[in-house]
Motif scaffolding. Sequence first.
Motif, PDB file in Angstrom:
ATOM      1  N   VAL A 129      -6.572   6.043  11.194  1.00 28.63           N
ATOM      2  CA  VAL A 129      -5.986   4.776  10.740  1.00 28.63           C
ATOM      3  C   VAL A 129      -6.912   3.614  11.074  1.00 28.63           C
ATOM      4  O   VAL A 129      -7.571   3.625  12.126  1.00 28.63           O
ATOM      5  CB  VAL A 129      -4.602   4.559  11.406  1.00 28.63           C
ATOM      6  N   VAL A 130      -6.906   2.619  10.157  1.00 25.28           N
ATOM      7  CA  VAL A 130      -7.507   1.301  10.415  1.00 25.28           C
ATOM      8  C   VAL A 130      -6.431   0.264  10.132  1.00 25.28           C
ATOM      9  O   VAL A 130      -5.743   0.335   9.103  1.00 25.28           O
ATOM     10  CB  VAL A 130      -8.749   1.030   9.545  1.00 25.28           C
ATOM     11  N   GLU A 131      -6.287  -0.707  11.039  1.00 27.27           N
ATOM     12  CA  GLU A 131      -5.340  -1.799  10.846  1.00 27.27           C
ATOM     13  C   GLU A 131      -6.077  -3.134  10.895  1.00 27.27           C
ATOM     14  O   GLU A 131      -6.975  -3.318  11.729  1.00 27.27           O
ATOM     15  CB  GLU A 131      -4.236  -1.759  11.903  1.00 27.27           C
ATOM     16  N   VAL A 132      -5.675  -4.046   9.981  1.00 23.90           N
ATOM     17  CA  VAL A 132      -6.290  -5.380   9.897  1.00 23.90           C
ATOM     18  C   VAL A 132      -5.180  -6.410  10.016  1.00 23.90           C
ATOM     19  O   VAL A 132      -4.156  -6.331   9.310  1.00 23.90           O
ATOM     20  CB  VAL A 132      -7.058  -5.572   8.571  1.00 23.90           C
ATOM     21  N   THR A 133      -5.397  -7.391  10.906  1.00 27.11           N
ATOM     22  CA  THR A 133      -4.437  -8.477  11.094  1.00 27.11           C
ATOM     23  C   THR A 133      -4.893  -9.693  10.288  1.00 27.11           C
ATOM     24  O   THR A 133      -6.051 -10.121  10.394  1.00 27.11           O
ATOM     25  CB  THR A 133      -4.315  -8.845  12.576  1.00 27.11           C
ATOM     26  N   ILE A 151       0.077  -7.755   8.695  1.00 29.85           N
ATOM     27  CA  ILE A 151      -0.860  -6.709   9.106  1.00 29.85           C
ATOM     28  C   ILE A 151      -0.872  -5.648   8.010  1.00 29.85           C
ATOM     29  O   ILE A 151       0.176  -5.287   7.461  1.00 29.85           O
ATOM     30  CB  ILE A 151      -0.439  -6.068  10.442  1.00 29.85           C
ATOM     31  N   THR A 152      -2.059  -5.170   7.677  1.00 26.89           N
ATOM     32  CA  THR A 152      -2.161  -4.065   6.716  1.00 26.89           C
ATOM     33  C   THR A 152      -2.661  -2.810   7.452  1.00 26.89           C
ATOM     34  O   THR A 152      -3.476  -2.889   8.376  1.00 26.89           O
ATOM     35  CB  THR A 152      -3.130  -4.400   5.569  1.00 26.89           C
ATOM     36  N   ARG A 153      -2.126  -1.656   7.022  1.00 26.79           N
ATOM     37  CA  ARG A 153      -2.489  -0.372   7.633  1.00 26.79           C
ATOM     38  C   ARG A 153      -3.042   0.547   6.547  1.00 26.79           C
ATOM     39  O   ARG A 153      -2.463   0.679   5.467  1.00 26.79           O
ATOM     40  CB  ARG A 153      -1.282   0.265   8.291  1.00 26.79           C
ATOM     41  N   TYR A 154      -4.147   1.234   6.878  1.00 24.62           N
ATOM     42  CA  TYR A 154      -4.815   2.141   5.955  1.00 24.62           C
ATOM     43  C   TYR A 154      -4.886   3.502   6.665  1.00 24.62           C
ATOM     44  O   TYR A 154      -5.517   3.632   7.719  1.00 24.62           O
ATOM     45  CB  TYR A 154      -6.211   1.632   5.629  1.00 24.62           C
ATOM     46  N   ALA A 155      -4.245   4.546   6.082  1.00 23.57           N
ATOM     47  CA  ALA A 155      -4.053   5.810   6.811  1.00 23.57           C
ATOM     48  C   ALA A 155      -4.550   7.013   6.019  1.00 23.57           C
ATOM     49  O   ALA A 155      -4.895   6.906   4.846  1.00 23.57           O
ATOM     50  CB  ALA A 155      -2.586   5.986   7.165  1.00 23.57           C
ATOM     51  N   HIS A 156      -4.537   8.174   6.717  1.00 27.67           N
ATOM     52  CA  HIS A 156      -5.005   9.470   6.202  1.00 27.67           C
ATOM     53  C   HIS A 156      -6.497   9.424   5.857  1.00 27.67           C
ATOM     54  O   HIS A 156      -6.956  10.073   4.915  1.00 27.67           O
ATOM     55  CB  HIS A 156      -4.192   9.920   4.976  1.00 27.67           C
ATOM     56  N   LEU A 157      -7.248   8.682   6.640  1.00 29.52           N
ATOM     57  CA  LEU A 157      -8.661   8.441   6.343  1.00 29.52           C
ATOM     58  C   LEU A 157      -9.517   9.634   6.763  1.00 29.52           C
ATOM     59  O   LEU A 157      -9.161  10.410   7.666  1.00 29.52           O
ATOM     60  CB  LEU A 157      -9.132   7.191   7.081  1.00 29.52           C
TER      61      LEU A 157
END
Length: 376
Positions: free
Chosen positions: A301-305, A311-317
């Motif tokens: 996961v990468v999270e950006v504030t 906040i956005t979350r990007y998963a299953h990377l």
Amino acid sequence: MRQSANLGAGSDRPARRGIHPALFYAMFALLLGGNALQGTALLMAPDIARLLSGQNEMIVTAYEDRLAQMRVEIDRLHSRNYAQAGDINLQLQELSAQQEVLLEQHQLVKALVTKADQLGLAAVGDFDGQAPDLVTTASGNPDMAATSASVAQMMDETQQAMSGIASAATERTAGIVDELSKLGIDVDLPEPGLDGVGGPLLAVEAGAAAASPMINDANAVMEALLQYKAARDSLQLAPVHMPITGNFRQSSGYGNRKDPFTGGRAFHSGLDFAAPTGTSVLSAADGMVTFVGERSGYGKVVEVTHGNGLITRYAHLSGYLSHNGQQVQTGTPIAKVGSTGRSTGPHLHFEVHRGDRTLDPKPFLDTGKRILALLN
């Protein structure tokens, strides 16, 4: 006998005659009369001279009177010409002043168009900052009416150009603010109508130019452009941009769905975009990377504030392209698509959070599409 004959022959010749006494006396009388007339003329010469002199004086006086009348006519014509020349000069001065105003307008509009172009507004027109030349007639005399009309037309065009820039900027600002407000995102715009003025009270100076109303118009346009810039900046802070490009499709939506592993109903907290492994994942807005690692069920996961508490979350990377604490902009590659965690195949799982709550990402992305259409 010969002598007698000779005497007889001589007696046939005409006798010699002298001047007839009457003719002599007539000629003498004529000569005496001529001398008398000449003497009389000589005696009367001053009077004749005075007579002739008086006639000349009358003639000269008559000519002088005529010359005086001609001078009056010439002076009157000169006065008329001077008046006409003065009127032309006055009109030329007025046109020159208008051309200076027009040149100032062109410079202002040129600067505003440049600023508008920098902000992505469509170009309003081509402004070279040049005022129109003086229009002349076929005889070479200045055509005041044509020149004045040309100047007035160009002044109207530049005024319309400024109004067009302000209208376009205001319309787009309102569109952005309206769209983002539906997502609960506040746009911080500069306070409009700041018109504070001041200075010492001084006496009016003769000949000093009055403040141009164009400055106020240009300031109003610049204010509209600054507000538009603030709206665009706020747009960059909102996660309304697609987090992936290229060959992909939306494979699952936000909300309750059939769980792919259990077959039962379950809540899905984001959007799924099926894409090949290794496809670049992009930040949906400006912000700071605040988490890089693994979370249960999400895999890598990468999270950006971002601003506005989002906040956005990007998963299953499958991999990371960013690190914790990194400042990123909209479209910055931050990771790669994979299938880590609870996943059936390579895809990007994209979430939007406000505090501890998840939000449906679709309205954010739809808003981004509408704003993009508005800006284009």
